[in-house]
Every structure is written in C-alpha cells, then in structure tokens.
Design an enzyme around this catalytic site. Sequence first.
Site, PDB file in Angstrom:
ATOM      1  N   GLY A 269       0.826  -1.207   0.000  1.00  0.00           N
ATOM      2  CA  GLY A 269       0.000   0.000   0.000  1.00  0.00           C
ATOM      3  C   GLY A 269       0.858   1.252   0.000  1.00  0.00           C
ATOM      4  N   GLY A 729       4.246   3.113  16.054  1.00  0.00           N
ATOM      5  CA  GLY A 729       4.193   2.540  14.717  1.00  0.00           C
ATOM      6  C   GLY A 729       5.556   2.650  14.061  1.00  0.00           C
ATOM      7  CD  GLU A 732       3.818   6.329   7.308  1.00  0.00           C
ATOM      8  OE1 GLU A 732       3.746   7.152   6.402  1.00  0.00           O
ATOM      9  OE2 GLU A 732       2.965   6.220   8.224  1.00  0.00           O
TER      10      GLU A 732
END
Lengths: 765, 328, 210
Positions: A269, A729, A732
């Site tokens: 994605g 997270g 990235e």
Amino acid sequence: MSILDTIQQTAAGVVAKLRPDAPPDRLIGRKHGSIGTSLPRIDGPRKVRGEARFAAEVPAAGLTYAALLHSTIARGRIATLDTAAAAQAPGVVLIMTHENAPRLKPPAAFMSDPRAAGASDLPVMQDATIHWNGEPVAVVLAETQEQADHAKSLIVATYEAEPARLSFAQAATRSRQPESVLGEPAIIRIGDAEAALAGAAFQVDLTFHTPRHSHAAIEPHAATVWWEGDRLVIHDATQMLHQTRWTLAGIFGITEEKIRIHSPFVGGGFGGKGLWSHQILAIAASKLAGRPVRMALSREGVFRVAGGRTTTTQRVALGANADGTLAALIHTGTVAMTTHNNCPEQFTFPARHLYAAGSFLLEQRVADMDMLANTFMRAPGESIGTFALETALDELAEAMRLDPIELRRRLEPEQDPTSGHAFSSRHMLAAFEAGAERFGWSQRNPVPRGRREGEWLIGMGVAAATYPYYRMLGGAARVTITRDGYARVATAGHEMGMGTATVQAQAGADRLGLPVEHVTFEYGDTALPAGTVAGGSSQTVSIAAAVAAASAKLIAELLTLAGNDSPLAGLSAGEVEARDGGLGHPEQADRFESYVSILTRAGREEVSAEADAPQPVETQRYSMHSYGAQFCEVRVSAVTGEVRVSRFLGSFDTGRILNPRMAASQFRGGIIMGLGLALMEETEFDERSGRIMNPSLAEYHVPVHLDVPDIEVIWTDIADPHAPLGAHGIGEIGITGVGAAVANAIHNATGRRVRDLPITLDKLL
Amino acid sequence: MTPLSFARAADTAAAIGLAGAPGARYLGGGTNLVDLMRETIERPQALVDVTGLGSAIEDQADGGLMIGAAARNTAIAEHRSVRTRYPALSRAILAGASGQIRNMATLGGNLMQRTRCTYFYDDAAGCNKRAPGAGCDAIDGFNRIHAILGASPACVATHPSDLCVALAALDAIVHVEGPAGARSLELVELHRLPGGRPDIETVLAPGELITAVELPALALAARSTYRKVRDRSSYAFALISVAAALEVAEDGTIGDVRLALGGVAHKPWRARMAEAALRGGPATRSSFLAAAEAELVDAAPLSHNGFKVELARRTIVAVLGELAGDAA
Amino acid sequence: MLVGGLARLGLRAGPSPRDVPQNGATPPAAVPKGVDMPITINGQAVPIPVDVRTSLLDLLREQLHLSGTKKGCNQGACGACTVLVDGERILSCLALAAQYEGRSVVSIEGLTPDGELHPLQRAFINHDGYQCGYCTPGQICSAIGMADELRRGVPSAVTADLAATTMALTGDELRERMSGNLCRCGAHNGIVAAIAETFARTPAMAEAAE
C-alpha cells in the site's frame, strides 16, 4: 468537520486538559508473553503457497472485465467520444461514459471529514470536463480482459483543450498557504529567524528539489465488485476500509449498511491504496451492466488513476552559534497540489520537533496544478523533509568542522522546541551512539574523497530519522472468548504486509492471558467493528487501544458471569489480570478461574464485548515521536558516477518492539524504499502535456535485489509509557533520513553535494 | 491487443510462406513484441512463431561460430565457445534484462527489438516512429535516455539492445531468408539511422526472416568485454554501453581493436573513427581518450542527455584500459 | 457463495470463462487448434486457449483460477508472474499461451506434488522473505529456476571469470540473478537469505559453492 479536526483531534485536546494521565498499559512491563517474540507471520504459509487471495483474484460467476480509456489532455472538455466500433467489438458488455454513467455525488475528500476516503472531491465521470491528463473517460466491460482492452483501443476521443497549470515553477510563483497542514499550522514563527540567520557565526542556506514518486506496489490497484439487489459487495485492495465504505455510501446515495468491503490481503500500500476513481467506476459500471466487474488496473492505469508523492522545492537555512547551538532554523518551501485534494506533504514536520534552536521559521506553501491528485506515500513529508534538513545539517557540520553526530548532541532539546510539550519518550542520541558504535562511524574519514579502492570512491554518511506517533480516532474492536478457551479479536484492520495480523494476535494473546495459538485475529472486512486507516504508522496502537478497551469490558462481563461461586468473587475488573487462560488476582495465585471454567459454569458458548478506542489524549499532552539514526556507506565510481550502497545500518528508537522479526522487515523495507528515493525514483511529469511519461516498472526504477546490501537494523526497545503496548508505529520511520544519509555518504566519498533527487549518475560526473 | 491468428512454423520455408499473410509478423520469445502488442503499438493480424526454427550454436571450420536465430539468450550466454572466444557477447547478454527474459528471448528477436523511448510507448505523444508525420515529442521532452549520435530532427530514439552492441563490435554477419531468397549482411548494416523515416528500423525487406548470426573467426575477440552503465545496478536499459576487443602488441602498440557503443544512437554504434585512431598507436590512456574524442566529435546532445557524451568518453577509456591491462 | 447469491436474485450468470465465445476474434483455419498437444500445467493437461491473445498468465489466473501466479505489471518488468516451463523460469505475462503448446508449466501451486511446503517456501517463512506476499510466488519460482541455472554453470553479469565451470553461491551472484524479481515492501534481505540457506544445503549447490 473541518480538516483541523482530523488526525490530531482538537476535541481530544479539550478532554486531555481535564483528565490526568492514563496509567501506563499494563502489558508494557509484562514478561514471558508473546509480545517481543519473533513469531513468524501467521499468514506466511498462505503467502508462500500463493493461496493468499487478492482483490483481483476473487472468482465470480458472470464476471465482466473492465478496461479504462484515459484522457490525453490535462484540462478541457471531451469534444467527441466515438464508441461505435468498440460497441461492435466481440465480447463487449457495456461501454460507460459520462453520457450514460449513473448520477453520482462527488467523493468526500480525505481530510474533509474523519470518515472520508476520497483521493479528491472531483466528480467521477459525470460530465465532459477533464481535470488531469489520464483521467478516465470511458469504461469498457467485456467477457474477457483481452476483449475489454481491445474494445477500449477502438474508442476515438477528441478533446477541446484549455490552458492548464502544468509548470511547477510557474505555479509556485502563485503559491498559497494552505488552511492547515494535517491539522497543524502551515507556518510557525518563533523569534526572528531571518535576522538570527544573518547574524549567526556559521550559516548554510540551501535549496533542495524532490521529484514526484510512485508507490509502485507490486499489486496494481484492483477491485472486484458486484451488486446483490441493493446491496453492494466489494473486494478491494485498500488501507482504509470503513472510510471507503462511508465515502461510497455518500457517492452512491445508499446507507453504509448496504455496503460490504473485503480486503484481507493487500499487495503493498505505502499510502497509495485509497479510494480512487477506479473503484467508483467499477461499481457504477456493475450497476449499469447488472454483472460483477473486475477492475484490475494496468500498470499504466495505476500511474494515471492513482496519485503518488508530489514534487517539492525546499529551503533549509541554518544559523549556528560558535558553540554549535542553532540560532536559527528555517525550513520553508512549496509543494505541487490540486484544488481538489488536501495532501500538502508535510516536509516541515521534522524541523518542528527534532532540534533546539533560538528561532524558527517553518512554512509550507502549495502550488495548485492541473494534475492527478497527489497523495500520502510512505512518510509523506518526513521522507523528503529529512532529506533537506539532514543534508543541510551535514553541510553545517562540515562548515563548522564538527562531527555530524556531535553537532546533533549540541542540538538536543529538553522539550519539544516548537510546542513546548514534554517528550513522551525520546532516546535519539542513544540511537545515534549505538548505531555509530555498531557501524564503525569512527572509521569515517571526515575529509571527502579520502578513501578509494580502484575506481571506487568510498564514503560514509549519517542522518536522523524521525516520524510522529499517531493514534487514530474512530476504531473499535470486539473480543470474544469461547468455551474451549480460545479467543477471537476482531476489527476491520488492514494487512498490507506490515504484520498486523500476527502482531495483533500476539497482543491479543497477552491482553487475554492466552497462548498466541489460541487467538484468532479477524480483520479486513467492514462487517467487523470499525477499523482506522492503515496510515500514519498508527494502526498498531490504534487497534491495541481498541482491543484494550474491549478486553476491559469483556473482563468485567466475565467477572459478572463468574459470580459469587468463583475464586474471583469480590474482585473488581481493576483488581484482576488476564493470565494463564483465565482471570486472576495478580498476587494471590489461588484467586484464579479459567475462561473454560467460567463459561462452562455459566453455560455459555462464548462471551463477547465490543468497545471504541479511547481518545488519543496522549498526543495532546506529549510530544510523541519516533527517532532513529541512519548510517550509510557508498561506493561511487570515479569513472561513471554509478553509486552502490555497500553497507547500511538503521538504529531506531520507536518504543517497544512487538515482534523483532517483522519489525526488522518493516525498518528494512522503509530503508530500501529510501534507497530508491535517494538514487533512482522519479515519476516523469511532462510539463507540456501534464502527462506522466514513465508509467511503467521498466522506466520507473525501484531498487532491485542487486541494489540492496545486507541492511542491519537495531533498536533501543525502550517502551513509551504513554502509548498502548509501549509501542510506536514503525512502518514509515525507516524511509526517513535515508535520502540524506545516502547524499551525505556520497559527499563524503566524492566531495559533491547533490540537493536534487534522485542522485543519478549524471549529477556526479 | 488486436485479434490475431497464430501459427507455428515448422521450417524456414513454411515461416516465410506464412509471413506472406496480411499483417503477419514473426514471433520469437515475445519479450518485446507481446508487450508492444498489448500497448497496441504493434497490431499484427497474424503471428508466425519461429522459435521452433534453427537454434543451434555451432563452431565453424574456419574458427567462427554460427548461432541459429531461435537460440535463446541464455543458451548463447552460457555456451562455452561464446564465453571463451567471444566473452563480450556473453557479457552483453548477461547485462541485459533478467534471467527469466533471457530464457525466453531469441537472438533474432533481440536484433528486432524496438526502442524504449517513452514517447514511442505513449500513444498520446507525438512520435514519428509510431505514427510517421506526428512529430517527435522527445526532442524537447524527457530525453535523458536518448541519442547523441546519428539522430535526426524526426527521431532521437536509441536502440535498446545490449547483445547487438557486442555483435557490432565482433563483426557479426546476419543471415536472412525471404521470399526473394537468402542473403547475408553485416550486423552494422542491419539497423538504419532514423533520417526522415524512423518507422523503418532495419534494411530487411517485407517477409525477410533472420535465420542465423555468424561470428567470424576473430582472435582478438577472446580478449573482449562489455561494460554497461545504467540507472540501477541491474535490470535496466543502458544509458551507455561499450563493447570492445583489443590486441596489444609486445611493443605496447595496438595491433587491432573493435569498439562499439550502445545507448547512443538509433542503431548499435560501431566506433570506426575511434578504431582508426587507435590502430597502430600506443595503448595508453591518452590515446584511448583521443580515440573516444574522435568518435564523439559529432555528438549532438539534447537538453537532458549531455552527460552521455562525457559518460561515453569515460567508459570507452575505462574499458580499453581494462583490456589493455598493465599496458595502459 | 456468489453463484448462489446471483441465482437467488435471478441474475443471468455469464458464460464461464473457458467457454467464452470468440465471435469476431475467431482465428483463421490455418491455426493449429492445439487439442492434440495441450499445455501441461502442474501435471494436468489443459487445452490451448482459443483466443490467441491469452497469455500464459491469464490462462492460469482467469481461466484456471490458479491465482498464485501474480500480475504486477503485465509488461515483463517485475517478475511477479514467473513460472517454470520445463524447469526454466520465464515470465508468463509475456508468454502467449499458444506458444507453449506441448510444454510443461509449473506454477507456485504445483511446486510440490503433495501440498507439502517446498524447503524454499519454509525458508521464506523463517527468514521473513516477504511482507505483503504479492511478489512472493514469483520470487520463489524464480529462485528455483535460478538455482538450476547456477548448478548448470550459467554465468551472470557479476561473474568475474566467464570461463569458470562452476558458479559460486555468493550474495552478489544471488542478488544479480534475482534482480528480475522486484519487491516493493523491501524484503530483499530475507529473500536472499532464504534462497542462500535453501540451496547451500543441496548437495549439487554445495559443491558449486566450494
């Protein structure tokens, strides 16, 4: 709601001021659980057998295949659209154009509402107007893909072109300040940075350029859709399930409950798998044809219909005092965008939080162009913002004859330099030091062109990595315990390869005190409790917070079920912990009852609880970010300018690591995409026509195996006490800083500074 | 892809017969033609599969090598005679495409492959090669990968083959057969410069089929190599490539030399001016540089590909230096 | 599931893909029909598609519902569609199925006859040689074909000595030989580690690696 209310909810801020800190997640200190172990991917066997079924692979009886005809002008109108020959072609089921497409409302654009997913708010095939070069002007449905593609090639379209804004340089002269940048102000001024720069002992004042990028997921965007009466079934490749459902409901004028979207596997994605026009066109065409539709975009179609990262020009100016502290930090610039979307590529965000400085000027502007809407791509803003900022810092260090890591030591702030908030968890210098030790930074010759083997010049570079901690609002989860002592954790989450399914099973197991093999994580389906966007590296903690809330509710219900005959009698939900396949008092071993026992005694097959995640108040009170240090060694041919990355190490500070095996993959994945950003990736936008000229994996270069060395990744593994699971997270941060680490290494090797990505060999000759 | 028929040719005569049908095209491994058909740039009405025809690689009595046009790239690259007697050819093939594509692609198909110019590939762009008279959008567009030698105002595309560059350097002979019979020609004569008709890429007559490529006996070819410079380390087309063979006499002078360039022109570029400058001269870096300059004197770069002149110069010097070994 | 759903709603189900009439696209009579020499796919004889345009990839995915072979670019630029034909790795997207009459194709679904995991598939799991899983079947099939090329002594672009008769199993050799298989998630290290481990263990390769 306005865009100000989206990612960082202002409502949450109000709540935050009223409430004390939530206690740290109890799982943070928990040892011996599944979290922290390198469980292999739960879906691994299916993936290696080719059994993982993606959106374009769902069988359907009566399936038709779609092909798209794309406009060849950037702005204007369709003059004529001759579909007669196409309609006669073998196998054709339907030709849909603006003349016969169902009337549809425009999509609600992402950021215009927390529930919105539209990549832009342009109407989809509703009139003859053309908004970008490549916009779909006709859909052909046929019995086979070959027939659809051929029939499409028989359509003859003519256009009345109108002047279009296609030059970034010209558009930049008429740039505007956006209302906000992801809910944050577009400009931050602290002190008089220009004056401080002018008076500083050391100055660098540099201009950078970054090109458009394509996500280039190997799975092209695709959807298989059909209507069952007034109900709509979609098998999509998406990273925003519920947002897509809400937006489609608005477009087609039906209620959300009528729409079910499945997306159990997504073939990459990186920010690109959102709601573009192809799904909308597939659904509309399916409605007209009364047949299921497979809309599998061609690779060219992906480039024409699904946008990528936009282009920027950036200025970074640093004014340093003699002691190595910063008097001024200026990071300004302009991105290309459209008036139909809101994705301003937040390249100034790193400079807002990384370094202490006496004054700041941070400003983002947008230049409106007539092009396909740009969108988020792995570390939007931070990836290219750190390229500029961290290259400039390297240049400053060189000017000051300081080691680049030493310079960063002198810039370490005590609190967030622009918000003034305390850091929730910041160990960036520890990451630098661990990385430097492991990489052998001390072996770097600070003098450029100081190391050579044959024709190869060798250099080392370093740069900081950083990415914010986000936790999205709107997520919910359902937790179910069954009488056999198994559990199901369910939320409409997304698995695009990040490891969501595996890590959430691990987290659910620890949350419920079960072995991981007793836990099933259900995801990828809008029939499940609402998930949040798989974006902003937020999904892991967003789901974890919802699961924690649902688990707390479930434990309360289990205690009620257990009743007075249980060893748990008299204990409140706050007094028990989930352990050993049941509930128990943390200290009193005899006050324990298993789930099997509780459910058996109660005569229940299963018990279930569903809850919304609490507001992300932690982000209102603390400056929450992840950090890292990227170390790169390059070899540059003195003959040809070819660059080979020979060694790379990423050292990260991203809270607690939940699954080392998959975390390493996430970090490496980001770094490798960063190598592409640094050295080869550019979507070629022809400013005469607005046409993307390399819509192909042959001409849009991503790194191949031989471009990728063994990449070492290490981490601090220090839990953030304010985050669910203590985790941040990590999808990235890996790409951030890589562009600068490579550029700085190239400078160290060759003495050349390249501030214009990608650093192709022609820039080094 | 336009509807079409398919037939597998049992032998050369049958292939030529089948190719007489309207809109017929020979099909090799399909690695280029199938892609172009899907893009509707090529719209054959009939395909004649020639992969079943001659694919043998045979040593010739005179010391040369005959390679059937249906030989797969991998088979050529791994053939012992090629590896030892014509290493530049093996290296050129191995520098091209990927393992999978090399297993599919045939020698004949490689010779016939078409440019990677992105304006040629985009049917929305003006391209005289795809649509004669439509103009050339590359000349003022993204032309970083385009030609610096032999281009015309009508076309600045380059030939993308690696293999052909090696063949050009190695004096390869192309054997063809057609309705009018068999003939042979030098590889360097096979491809055309664009001139006013960039849509006509070779000198082959309609229906003519490449049946074999012959490598003449060439002692210095054993000391040959191929260097390819590209935008990533593998699986990308050449920005510049150099195929060379060099023979240095005991006295340090150049006995004989072969030099060809890829990525610079509409055809594989035999660098005869450089060769002439080198022959008999000293095998030194300065003479290599002078030879490169001689070849590139007519280079006419476009807005984005000026670097190719310098890159070609440097790569020529490096390759000749490598072949000369200590002599340079 | 869907079929039942459609039937209940009284929708007309279209012809199944294998029976699609090719009116207008009917090939001339000269074309061999291929009935005598079908393609063998994972051991099963399969008729040649009537539509000449059908690629081997679309035959697998759309007609045989063997969707393990992936379509990443349909232009020979990504390697996701790699299958083995008579043991050699090729790109099924650039292969017209008609051209493969009489050949034996193995796709990811047919790697092992009994449904057991191939050692390389196990190694991919252990080394996390994937993320999204979309390029994975192509990487695996490619690696198996690649290993055979290595055993055979086929050189590569990074082979220093072209005359060598055995090829070393070095990291750069594997990387170069696998460069036709793109991975965008960035699983390259795990993929190469899985391949190296798997084929270093096989006797023939261990010999070659010496």
